[in-house]
Design an enzyme around this catalytic site. Structure first.
Site, PDB file in Angstrom:
ATOM      1  N   SER A  64       0.824  -1.220   0.000  1.00 53.13           N
ATOM      2  CA  SER A  64       0.000   0.000   0.000  1.00 53.13           C
ATOM      3  C   SER A  64       0.851   1.261   0.000  1.00 53.13           C
ATOM      4  O   SER A  64       0.491   2.264   0.607  1.00 53.13           O
ATOM      5  CB  SER A  64      -0.949  -0.007   1.208  1.00 53.13           C
ATOM      6  OG  SER A  64      -1.871  -1.059   1.124  1.00 53.13           O
ATOM      7  N   THR A  69       7.083   1.337   0.584  1.00 56.64           N
ATOM      8  CA  THR A  69       8.433   1.728   0.162  1.00 56.64           C
ATOM      9  C   THR A  69       8.501   3.220  -0.131  1.00 56.64           C
ATOM     10  O   THR A  69       9.439   3.918   0.282  1.00 56.64           O
ATOM     11  CB  THR A  69       8.853   0.933  -1.089  1.00 56.64           C
ATOM     12  OG1 THR A  69       8.651  -0.462  -0.851  1.00 56.64           O
ATOM     13  CG2 THR A  69      10.306   1.197  -1.441  1.00 56.64           C
ATOM     14  N   TRP A  70       7.516   3.715  -0.847  1.00 58.90           N
ATOM     15  CA  TRP A  70       7.473   5.128  -1.218  1.00 58.90           C
ATOM     16  C   TRP A  70       7.304   6.009   0.009  1.00 58.90           C
ATOM     17  O   TRP A  70       7.983   7.031   0.163  1.00 58.90           O
ATOM     18  CB  TRP A  70       6.330   5.348  -2.213  1.00 58.90           C
ATOM     19  CG  TRP A  70       6.310   6.686  -2.881  1.00 58.90           C
ATOM     20  CD1 TRP A  70       7.354   7.540  -3.074  1.00 58.90           C
ATOM     21  CD2 TRP A  70       5.172   7.326  -3.467  1.00 58.90           C
ATOM     22  NE1 TRP A  70       6.945   8.660  -3.733  1.00 58.90           N
ATOM     23  CE2 TRP A  70       5.606   8.560  -3.994  1.00 58.90           C
ATOM     24  CE3 TRP A  70       3.832   6.959  -3.606  1.00 58.90           C
ATOM     25  CZ2 TRP A  70       4.745   9.439  -4.629  1.00 58.90           C
ATOM     26  CZ3 TRP A  70       2.969   7.827  -4.249  1.00 58.90           C
ATOM     27  CH2 TRP A  70       3.432   9.061  -4.763  1.00 58.90           C
ATOM     28  N   HIS A 129       3.168  -3.179   9.801  1.00 61.77           N
ATOM     29  CA  HIS A 129       1.862  -3.549   9.250  1.00 61.77           C
ATOM     30  C   HIS A 129       0.902  -3.929  10.380  1.00 61.77           C
ATOM     31  O   HIS A 129      -0.225  -4.361  10.122  1.00 61.77           O
ATOM     32  CB  HIS A 129       1.990  -4.743   8.309  1.00 61.77           C
ATOM     33  CG  HIS A 129       2.790  -4.480   7.059  1.00 61.77           C
ATOM     34  ND1 HIS A 129       2.711  -3.301   6.361  1.00 61.77           N
ATOM     35  CD2 HIS A 129       3.679  -5.268   6.386  1.00 61.77           C
ATOM     36  CE1 HIS A 129       3.519  -3.360   5.308  1.00 61.77           C
ATOM     37  NE2 HIS A 129       4.121  -4.541   5.313  1.00 61.77           N
ATOM     38  N   ARG A 160      -4.360   2.238   0.577  1.00 61.13           N
ATOM     39  CA  ARG A 160      -4.454   2.135  -0.880  1.00 61.13           C
ATOM     40  C   ARG A 160      -5.787   1.500  -1.265  1.00 61.13           C
ATOM     41  O   ARG A 160      -6.320   0.668  -0.531  1.00 61.13           O
ATOM     42  CB  ARG A 160      -3.297   1.281  -1.414  1.00 61.13           C
ATOM     43  CG  ARG A 160      -3.135   1.326  -2.931  1.00 61.13           C
ATOM     44  CD  ARG A 160      -1.932   0.498  -3.361  1.00 61.13           C
ATOM     45  NE  ARG A 160      -1.637   0.689  -4.773  1.00 61.13           N
ATOM     46  CZ  ARG A 160      -0.684   0.046  -5.432  1.00 61.13           C
ATOM     47  NH1 ARG A 160       0.075  -0.840  -4.790  1.00 61.13           N
ATOM     48  NH2 ARG A 160      -0.471   0.278  -6.718  1.00 61.13           N
ATOM     49  N   SER A 216      -1.416  -5.806  -6.482  1.00 61.09           N
ATOM     50  CA  SER A 216      -0.002  -5.640  -6.159  1.00 61.09           C
ATOM     51  C   SER A 216       0.479  -6.786  -5.276  1.00 61.09           C
ATOM     52  O   SER A 216       1.568  -7.332  -5.478  1.00 61.09           O
ATOM     53  CB  SER A 216       0.222  -4.298  -5.459  1.00 61.09           C
ATOM     54  OG  SER A 216       1.593  -4.065  -5.233  1.00 61.09           O
ATOM     55  N   TYR A 218      -2.804   6.479  -0.752  1.00 63.98           N
ATOM     56  CA  TYR A 218      -1.806   6.297  -1.801  1.00 63.98           C
ATOM     57  C   TYR A 218      -2.174   7.135  -3.018  1.00 63.98           C
ATOM     58  O   TYR A 218      -1.313   7.718  -3.679  1.00 63.98           O
ATOM     59  CB  TYR A 218      -1.747   4.812  -2.178  1.00 63.98           C
ATOM     60  CG  TYR A 218      -0.724   4.467  -3.231  1.00 63.98           C
ATOM     61  CD1 TYR A 218       0.608   4.259  -2.891  1.00 63.98           C
ATOM     62  CD2 TYR A 218      -1.089   4.330  -4.567  1.00 63.98           C
ATOM     63  CE1 TYR A 218       1.553   3.925  -3.857  1.00 63.98           C
ATOM     64  CE2 TYR A 218      -0.150   3.998  -5.539  1.00 63.98           C
ATOM     65  CZ  TYR A 218       1.166   3.802  -5.177  1.00 63.98           C
ATOM     66  OH  TYR A 218       2.088   3.482  -6.135  1.00 63.98           O
TER      67      TYR A 218
END
Length: 328
Positions: free
Chosen positions: A76, A79-80, A142, A164, A172, A230
Site C-alpha cells: 500500500s 516503500t514510497w 503492518h 491504498r 499488487s 496512496y
C-alpha cells in the site's frame, strides 16, 4: 514455504520460540495464498514468523514521544512512504539537493534498510535495541491498531497511516506473491485468492478492519494519527508531503525543497537505482521486488470485471457507514 532465495526470513516458519509454538497450536489456522499456513491472532492473519515478531514487539517495544511510525497494509505504498518521510525528516542532515551529487542515503540504500520494519526486526533479532536509533526514530509496521504495543497507543508519538484502494492493493500483493513464493502461488488461481481476500484471509487481513481501525483513530485523535491515501500521494505528492510535515512538526518546507523530495523519491528515480535493481535486503528479499508499476487503477490489467465486482461488493458492505469511500 517456498525455498526461493527471494523469500524474506520473516515469511518462513523457522526459529520460533516454544512460547510462540504453544500459542500457535491454539490458534485458528488457514492455508494461505502466499504462504503454506496462516494463523489468526487478535482477529488478524499472520505467518508464524511474523506472529513471533508481533508478540516480541508487543512485549519489548517502548515508544518515545518523538517517535514516528509509518503504518500500511502490505503493498500500500510502504516503500514510497518510507522514502518520502525519511527524506523529509532528515532534510537538514541529508539535504535533498545533495542528491545531484550522489551523496543522499536514498541513492545508495533501499528505503527498507533506512526505516526498520518493527515486527520483521523483532523476528530476526528479538533483542534488538531500538533505543540506539537516532531521534526522531522513524519506523514502520503492518501491525493493526488493535495489536500495537501499549506504549505506542499511550504515548504522543506520531502515526502516519497510508491506505491504498483495495483492488490495486490486492493486485499488487498478488504479483508480489508470485515474485516471492512462485512455488506456493503457481497452482493457486486468482479467483481463489480474491475469495480469500474478501473473507479477510490474507497476511495482515482483513483489509477493512486494518483500515477502519486507523481511520477511526485518525478521527478521534488527529494530532496522533494522520490518515493519507496512496492515491492522493500520487495525485498531489507535494501537497501531501506538506500535510505530513505539518503533522510531524517539521517546520516550514519550501516549495523548491518539496519538489526536490518529490523528484528524489519518485518511482522513476528509486526504481532506476542500482541498489533497487540488483540489491538484497538482510532478510534475503530482492530489492527489485518492491518496484513493479506503482500505478493507480493498475488492477484492470489483472482482474476481470466480474472479480473486480466481487471485491467492490465486499468493500461497499464492510465500509458502509464509516464515511470512508473507495471509488473505482
Amino acid at each position: 514455504m517456498s525455498s526461493s532465495s527471494s523469500v524474506p526470513d520473516y515469511l518462513r516458519d523457522e526459529n520460533l520460540t516454544q512460547k510462540t509454538k504453544d500459542l500457535i497450536s491454539s490458534l485458528p489456522s488457514e492455508k494461505g495464498w502466499l504462504v503454506c499456513q496462516m494463523y489468526q491472532f487478535q482477529g488478524r492473519w499472520h505467518t508464524q514468523a511474523l506472529l513471533k515478531g508481533i508478540l516480541t514487539c508487543q512485549k519489548q517495544f517502548e515508544a518515545k514521544d518523538s517517535d514516528i511510525i509509518l503504518v500500511t497494509n502490505p503493498k500500500s505504498g510502504t516503500t514510497w512512504l518510507k522514502a518520502l518521510v525519511f527524506a523529509l525528516i532528515n532534510r537538514h542532515k541529508f539535504p535533498v539537493y545533495s542528491s545531484s551529487s550522489g551523496e543522499h542515503p536514498l541513492l545508495v540504500t533501499n528505503p527498507h534498510s533506512l526505516v526498520p520494519f518493527l515486527e520483521g526486526v523483532y523476528y530476526e533479532s528479538p533483542d534488538f535495541d531500538f533505543s540506539q536509533l537516532s531521534s526522531p526514530r522513524l519506523m514502520n509496521t503492518h501491525i493493526s491498531h488493535l495489536s500495537l504495543p501499549e506504549s505506542v497507543k499511550s504515548s504522543p508519538c506520531k502515526i502516519v497511516y497510508c491506505c491504498r484502494k483495495p483492488k490495486d492493493m490486492f493486485v499488487s500483493l498478488w504479483h508480489f506473491g508470485k515474485k516471492l513464493a512462485p512455488e506456493e502461488t503457481a497452482d493457486y488461481p486468482i479467483e481463489k485468492a480474491v475469495e480469500a481476500f474478501c473473507q479477510g484471509k490474507f497476511i495482515g487481513g482483513p483489509f477493512w478492519d486494518h483500515v477502519l481501525e486507523y481511520w477511526y483513530a485518525s478521527l478521534e485523535n488527529p494530532n496522533k494519527v494522520l490518515f493519507v491515501s496512496y492515491e492522493e500521494l500520487k495525485k498531489k505528492t507535494g501537497d501531501t508531503i506538506k500535510r505530513i510535515a505539518e503533522f510531524l512538526g517539521c517546520g516550514f518546507v519550501g516549495e523548491e525543497e518539496v519538489r526536490a523530495i518529490v523528484k528524489l523519491c519518485s518511482f522513476e528515480s528509486l526504481s532506476s537505482l542500482e541498489v533497487n535493481r540488483e540489491g538484497k535486503l538482510p532478510s534475503g528479499m530482492e530489492t527489485r521486488a518492491f518496484f513493479r508499476k506503482g500505478e493507480v487503477g493498475g488492477w484492470r490489467d489483472t482482474l476481470t470485471e466480474s472479480l473486480a465486482e466481487v471485491i467492490d461488493r465486499t468493500i461497499e458492505e464492510k465500509f458502509q457507514g464509516s464515511g470512508l469511500k473507495f471509488s473505482c
